[in-house]
Design an enzyme around this catalytic site. Structure first.
Site, PDB file in Angstrom:
ATOM      1  N   HIS A 136       0.843  -1.201   0.000  1.00 60.03           N
ATOM      2  CA  HIS A 136       0.000   0.000   0.000  1.00 60.03           C
ATOM      3  C   HIS A 136       0.873   1.243   0.000  1.00 60.03           C
ATOM      4  CE1 HIS A 136       0.841  -0.405   4.268  1.00 60.03           C
ATOM      5  NE2 HIS A 136       0.274   0.754   4.535  1.00 60.03           N
ATOM      6  N   ASP A 158       6.056   4.957   4.866  1.00 66.78           N
ATOM      7  CA  ASP A 158       7.011   4.038   5.501  1.00 66.78           C
ATOM      8  C   ASP A 158       7.094   2.686   4.771  1.00 66.78           C
ATOM      9  OD1 ASP A 158       4.352   3.686   6.529  1.00 66.78           O
ATOM     10  OD2 ASP A 158       5.143   2.437   8.149  1.00 66.78           O
ATOM     11  N   HIS A 159       6.291   2.520   3.719  1.00 66.77           N
ATOM     12  CA  HIS A 159       6.337   1.289   2.915  1.00 66.77           C
ATOM     13  C   HIS A 159       6.914   1.528   1.518  1.00 66.77           C
ATOM     14  CE1 HIS A 159       3.714  -1.077   5.716  1.00 66.77           C
ATOM     15  NE2 HIS A 159       3.559   0.157   6.154  1.00 66.77           N
ATOM     16  N   ASP A 188       0.202  -3.747   6.339  1.00 70.79           N
ATOM     17  CA  ASP A 188      -0.370  -3.201   7.583  1.00 70.79           C
ATOM     18  C   ASP A 188      -1.785  -3.702   7.850  1.00 70.79           C
ATOM     19  OD1 ASP A 188       1.905  -1.786   8.064  1.00 70.79           O
ATOM     20  OD2 ASP A 188       1.062   0.203   7.662  1.00 70.79           O
ATOM     21  N   HIS A 247       5.180  -4.369  10.781  1.00 67.43           N
ATOM     22  CA  HIS A 247       5.573  -3.636  11.999  1.00 67.43           C
ATOM     23  C   HIS A 247       5.753  -4.580  13.182  1.00 67.43           C
ATOM     24  CE1 HIS A 247       5.009   0.596  10.718  1.00 67.43           C
ATOM     25  NE2 HIS A 247       4.063   0.110   9.933  1.00 67.43           N
TER      26      HIS A 247
HETATM   27 ZN   LIG Z   1       0.067   1.783   6.433  1.00 68.53          ZN
END
Ligand SMILES: [Zn+2]
Length: 272
Positions: free
Chosen positions: A68, A72-73, A145, A183
């Site tokens: 997605h 942070d990805h 996530d 995470h």
């Molecule tokens: Zn996310």
């Protein structure tokens, strides 16, 4: 740089594959899958982390896989592509123009340079376009996530019904499936899980196991679908124990699965 061989290895004829956790930022994991020659990375939020890992292992990057669009990805994608010129697989989205090869549930994602292919799962809820990747031969799930150790992603762009339907696709996978979330949230999620089910022995036992791993600074991931089904309140939202507890705490006022899920997700947002 600290990286972790997470013990997820797969051998098929002469080809063997392994998965490594590359920690990034405060609590992200970028997943590196390689056969000692070629590698793919899932959700490379940080360029330097991936670049260093590739150099240390003398690996050639052959593809980038994205779940997605959160920064942070994807933060490392631009620089990785300029350096390695590899295909970027991910959701079709106007907000992700850097995805060179959009994928969908309609066709599996085949990685040419590695003996792995993925079933693409559309799992909206955290974001609208969120995808997850399941490798049936290896029983590996890269879920970004949407699913965490003992928890799930925040419901930014979906409804409780949508989240439930997305997570149900994960629950339907074999119990042995290894879950590579993005995470390290497991311990704080387990604290919440115990609040929901104080008498759940699997949760109690998992807290001990995962605490020991974290004390050694090891990742708690991958977990398994089987373990998540026993300890993750968001996969257990329809369980009698969960519903009754939420009723007793006045978090819901009727025995309704969707309300139970929504109430837990809302509570978790402010739970400390
Ligand atoms: Zn996310």
């Amino acid at each position: 740089m600290v990286t972790f061989d997470v013990g997820a290895k797969f051998t098929m004829s002469e080809a063997s594959l392994s998965v490594t956790a590359l920690p990034a930022f405060a609590d992200n994991y970028i997943w590196l899958v390689d056969n000692r020659t070629c590698a793919i990375v899932v959700d490379p939020g940080d360029f330097a982390t991936v670049d260093t890992a590739l150099r240390q292992r003398a690996l050639t990057l052959s593809a980038i896989v994205l779940t997605h669009r959160h920064e942070d990805h994807i933060g490392g994608v631009k620089k990785l592509v300029s350096q390695f010129s590899v295909p970027v697989y991910g959701p079709q989205s106007d907000e992700m123009p850097f995805v060179s090869h959009p994928v969908s549930e309609k066709a599996p994602l085949v990685i040419a340079s590695l003996p792995v292919s993925f079933t693409v799962l559309s799992v909206p809820g955290h974001t609208r376009e969120h995808l997850a990747y399941y490798a049936p031969d290896q029983q590996w799930l890269f879920c970004g996530d949407m699913l965490f150790g003992a928890g799930c992603g925040r419901m930014f762009e979906g409804t409780a019904g949508m989240m439930i339907a997305s997570l149900a696709q994960f629950s339907a996978l074999p119990d042995e499936t290894r879950v590579f979330s993005a995470h390290e949230y497991t311990l704080s999620n387990l604290k919440f899980a115990q609040e929901i089910e104080p008498n759940n022995q699997d949760i109690r036992q998992r807290i001990e196991v995962e605490t020991a791993k974290r004390e050694k600074k090891q990742p708690t991931l991958p977990s398994t679908i089987g373990l998540e089904k026993k300890t993750n309140p968001f996969l257990r939202h329809a369980e009698e124990t969960v519903i009754n507890r939420l009723l007793a705490l006045n978090k819901i006022d009727s025995k309704d699965n969707v309300s139970a899920f929504a109430a837990m997700r809302e509570w978790k947002n402010v739970y400390r």
